[in-house]
Design an enzyme around this catalytic site. Sequence first.
Site, PDB file in Angstrom:
ATOM      1  N   ASP A  92     -48.592 -20.611  11.933  1.00  0.00           N
ATOM      2  CA  ASP A  92     -49.299 -20.227  13.325  1.00  0.00           C
ATOM      3  C   ASP A  92     -47.905 -19.879  14.285  1.00  0.00           C
ATOM      4  O   ASP A  92     -47.013 -20.569  14.304  1.00  0.00           O
ATOM      5  CB  ASP A  92     -50.395 -20.989  14.041  1.00  0.00           C
ATOM      6  CG  ASP A  92     -50.941 -20.551  15.287  1.00  0.00           C
ATOM      7  OD1 ASP A  92     -51.058 -19.283  15.162  1.00  0.00           O
ATOM      8  OD2 ASP A  92     -51.024 -21.265  16.251  1.00  0.00           O
ATOM      9  N   LYS A 125     -56.242 -15.178   7.928  1.00  0.00           N
ATOM     10  CA  LYS A 125     -55.264 -16.335   7.474  1.00  0.00           C
ATOM     11  C   LYS A 125     -55.657 -16.915   6.375  1.00  0.00           C
ATOM     12  O   LYS A 125     -54.695 -17.046   5.456  1.00  0.00           O
ATOM     13  CB  LYS A 125     -55.070 -17.276   8.790  1.00  0.00           C
ATOM     14  CG  LYS A 125     -54.688 -16.693   9.933  1.00  0.00           C
ATOM     15  CD  LYS A 125     -54.411 -17.719  11.084  1.00  0.00           C
ATOM     16  CE  LYS A 125     -53.948 -17.288  12.368  1.00  0.00           C
ATOM     17  NZ  LYS A 125     -54.064 -18.461  13.148  1.00  0.00           N
ATOM     18  N   THR A 149     -50.505 -15.108  12.954  1.00  0.00           N
ATOM     19  CA  THR A 149     -51.139 -15.308  14.380  1.00  0.00           C
ATOM     20  C   THR A 149     -51.930 -14.316  14.836  1.00  0.00           C
ATOM     21  O   THR A 149     -52.087 -12.915  14.237  1.00  0.00           O
ATOM     22  CB  THR A 149     -49.696 -15.183  15.392  1.00  0.00           C
ATOM     23  OG1 THR A 149     -50.005 -15.583  16.784  1.00  0.00           O
ATOM     24  CG2 THR A 149     -49.145 -13.812  15.326  1.00  0.00           C
ATOM     25  N   GLY A 150     -52.725 -14.695  15.782  1.00  0.00           N
ATOM     26  CA  GLY A 150     -53.791 -14.007  16.542  1.00  0.00           C
ATOM     27  C   GLY A 150     -52.890 -13.303  17.541  1.00  0.00           C
ATOM     28  O   GLY A 150     -53.730 -12.254  18.286  1.00  0.00           O
TER      29      GLY A 150
END
Length: 1290
Positions: A499, A900, A781-782
């Site tokens: 992340d 993910k 990652t968001g």
Amino acid sequence: MEGVDNCAIKPHVLTDNLLTNAQLGFCENHLPLDLITALVQTWTKELNSRDNQAVHARIHNIQAWADKWQATFVPQSTRCYMVLDSVELSRASSSILVSAFTYVGQLALISANIIFTAISENLGALVIAEHCLSFQNNVIKTSKYNIFTFLPINLFEQFQRIANAYFLCLLILQLIPQVSSLSWYTTVIPLMLVLIITAVKDAIDDYHRYKSDNQVNNREVMVLINGKLKSEKWMHVQVGDIIKMENNHFVTADLLLLSSSEPYGLIYIETAELDGETNLKIKQSLTVTSDMGENIQALADFDGEVTCEAPNNRLDKFRGTLSYKENKYSLDNEKILLRGCTLRNTEWCYGLVIFAGQDTKLMQNSGLSAFKRTNIDRLMNILVLWIFGFLAFMCTVLAIGNGIWESFKGYYFQVYLPWDHDTTNSSISGFLMFWSYVIILNTVVPISLYVSIEVIRLGSSFYIDWDSKMYYPKKDIPALARTTTLTEELGQIKYIFSDKTGTLTQNIMLFNKCTINGKMYGYVYDFAGQRTEITAKTEKVDFTFNSMADPKFVFYDHSLVEAVKVGDPKVHEFFRLLSLCHTVMPEEKCKGILVYQAQSPDEGALVTAARNFGFVFRSRTPETITLVEMGETKIYELLSILDFDNVRKRMSVIVRCPDGKLHLYCKGADTIVFDRLDSSSQHLRDITTEHLDDFAGDGLRTLVLAYKDLNKTYFKNWQKRHFEASVALENRDEQLSELYEEIEKDLTLLGATAVEDKLQDGVPQTIETLSKANIKIWVLTGDKQETAVNIGYACNMLQDEMNKIFTIEGNNSEAILAELRNASAIMRKEPEQTENEVISIKQPKKPVFLPEETVDGKYGLVISGATLAHALEEDMELEFLKTVCLCKAVICCRVTPLQKAQVVELVKKYKNAITLAIGDGANDVSMIKAAHIGVGISGEEGTQAVLSSDFSFAQFRYLQRLLLVHGRWSYFRMCRFLSYFFYKNFAFTLVHFWYGFFCGFSAQTVYDEWYITLYNLVYTSLPVLAMSLFDQDVNDRWSVAYPQLYEPGQLNLYFSKVEFVKCVIHGVYSSLVLFFIPYGALFEAVRDDGKTVSDYQSFALIAQTCLLVAVTVQIALDTSYWTAINHFFIWGSLAVYFAITFTMYSNGMYLMFPTSFPFIGTARNALNQPHVWLTIFLTAAMCVLPVVILRFLSVELRPTFSDKLRFKIRQIKMFPPKQIVSHLRRPSTRRSAYAFAHQQGFGALITSGKNMRVKSLIPIPSKISTSSDSDKQKNVKLVAVTENMKTTQK
């Protein structure tokens, strides 16, 4: 119905939890009305029934209707299936079997929901859905066992190991007298020991999870019960409850926000537990519920009905409606509070529980706790099957030999060697001997092997827990091995999925440098005018001249403070812009302590910088902004906010200054602002561009600042047109955008800011080191693409020196496939494929592991979540994986938690590699659980990832030590252990095989039964454990200094099927030596006094002594790192053997237990002969001689990297140089673009005044500059102060 996606389950969440009628929805091509009516009537009758027997009796009626409907109306081309599920009709847990039709891929049947779904060819749908009374309670459970299920479940898991099941069968065989050749205790004691040790370890691990669950479940919250607020534990909260939360409290469950202490039902939340982001987000309740405020009676009388989607793991979406007072209101994610969020800057709020416990989005993202097995475990299962085959072969040979021998020899010696009464011929004798030899030769797979493996893993996990170099003193957080079964897999990692926010970064922005009117500030120079690196000893700027400065703010360039103090107009205008152009909210928690709450850390950093340099943002109202400029309070009239969005990439404010002049202040991305500059700023633009390139070389995020003086007449006209556009019913956004473009031009350049997105300490160095270990790191990652790419550059994953960085951004499968193929062709230096070649892809029917490929050059790849969704489709996933695996760095941005996990699963599916996922938030849990190894970052961002992880620590940099030191050592030691263990047991067991040819295949053992029992448990267990716990080829500092040492683990070089075969060959050779040399030495041998020593008991003693000495010398050769414990265990085990042997073979033991210790006097009679000791020495030397020769030749002719390094260490006899953590700087032409919040700004909210409440009217001292002459004559100015910021002006 709008389509299949909208045919969602609609649970009815009621405060009284009553069952409602079934709802019917049907599409354009609906079924005949008479059949629908009959079906619904029958179904509703069943739902309303509380008679379970009647339900069971009438369920066949429903089945008949369903069958008739399917046969008559469903086209043959539509595949429909019947599924059964247990559904609770009431809280009394009565259940029925219900049937449902569901289309393939649209399985809508979910626990506690009754659904009929049928989909015709054109995707029309009939949906009848009803949520029963049985909602999830708010108890969370991450533990696997309870008191009643522990024993059966744990035993089931343990007996999934083939070896454990094998030893259970072996124990049963030993209880059969006709085939038992060894006592039952030789198997049952080790088996029980293994099961108990493993069970205790699993129980301890699960108990820790239980304690963590219990701590959360027993938190307290205020619940509205019978018109009164009462304190209840979280576990007792149920769907439909109304609860009250207070500032800084965690959200108890997924809630519909009803009302809050803030105006218009606004609240501020922090979602660090969910996504690792510490910036505040705003939620707002419906007006119809916010009017209830904290009126307890109104809240208690609330009888709204919520119809919403089924529980799911989508953190950013929610669909539902609220039915209240005969009206329906739309519900979306902005009105929902998710479990795990923290309430900030809000005194209180009330919410209605929508989802509780396991149904909450937080827990839905947790996924199921998978039972993880290591690569070694999977290999062991294969090898055990091989060994079983080898064992069956040996037993078959010996059984056939017994049948032949009994036919030709034993038949004639029945007077001397009578057959058992059950044995009537040689075939039956051979059959029984087969099972007898299965028992004797079972030690090729000793049960103690698994005991030792568990002990080694436990020891390795303790090393991680005790490692002071992985302890984070600032937060008092040690490293923690949350599971003890995966340590050696840490030494085989090939792919790391990380992340970004909270894992690589601290989510903290620091104002680092700036350029103002062509002059750069932020660097430190020595007396010679050369730049010097900033260290802990560098003198900091003294901000004591400013009583309102933030004490945490640090800056090193003193020239900027001097420019502020002397009144440089451009510098003042620069910081004035920073203090005015933003959407930050101030909060004065106590007198004199000002705290900024920013939507994004970028804004907070810039406003804090302006504050420290004398331009303090003090307070705001919807119409004004109050600053304290160099000690003087000034009020600016806020006329308009031109807010940020992802297209504009800039923000502007229009203010009327105290002198009455109008100014537009703008900040934004350099590429955007430069295009809107006045021609007079061209020279300054060129200089600023050079400075921006310099900042980019340091990986800083930049913003360009500009301003414009506005004509009052023009602005009045523009403001009128702006108002008309803002209320337009059609093309509102387009009209506003045109007006923004019109006024934001001909700007005057001021300069630029450079903000550091603070990485965690040591992140670039860690990534660089892990890359040298041939580990590929992917960032999932968001966050938005621009921010993710910036971090990629900052942490040295992406570099300008790379040959090419591909950005995959197609919006359909064909375009994405073409981009992937072209990228692959460029990296492989192949000609581009034609369109037909690009599209023609055949997926293998069965997953096959893709080989590792290497390309010349370094490449990177960036892909967004929307594009990734297409790339992960079944017909494209293989091409996607082939392409990305050629890249040195991969960044997937804007990905969902599910994506993910899908990326991790894709790599696991097609790559023969071990994966590791590391994250810190709830959105990383599914990825952590999907990977072979899951690592949680335990810090400020919450504990959800840690609770689901296998290992946890506080900083990303500790991953380097976890893998390169602990992981490599654990793998190295485990492989050494397995190689030695298989060798010593093959050598031990195969002596029985050779002896069978000399004892008439009678299943007679070579060794004493006590020796067989104690060989693996006592005599050889401690030396191999000492080696497995303490051995190391090089120490930890060399392991980190030379990451190349890690590669053998990735390639399975230390233990594999080939290495196992080598161990078997070595064991077979040693068994031949161990049998035939003592046999030849004792053949017709006599003692010095003329007495014979060639009896069976003497031979058994000498053979077992030779074996123990040989395997002890072998482990001494295998030990690379000698400690006092190694010496004690290795040589002590020999001493213990002789002590036990002389004791058991003594007269006293025989007199006390004549049947158990028959070898009376054997030890003292045999071991006092010189030729016996010569035999022992010769046998041991012959066993280890080939090993010494092969190892010598290997080191000389084909040395490994480890061999070369150890030779170097022996030569220089010194430690490696300590790692110098230096700032990684790289030349770059890339400038970090605008990096604001990930969503629409707060501009509209501020100007509307919805987030502000008039708390009091407070006089401001007369030293104020206002926006008109009449105001200047007044002594005070009345300012509305926002309650949510608690700002007090005095």
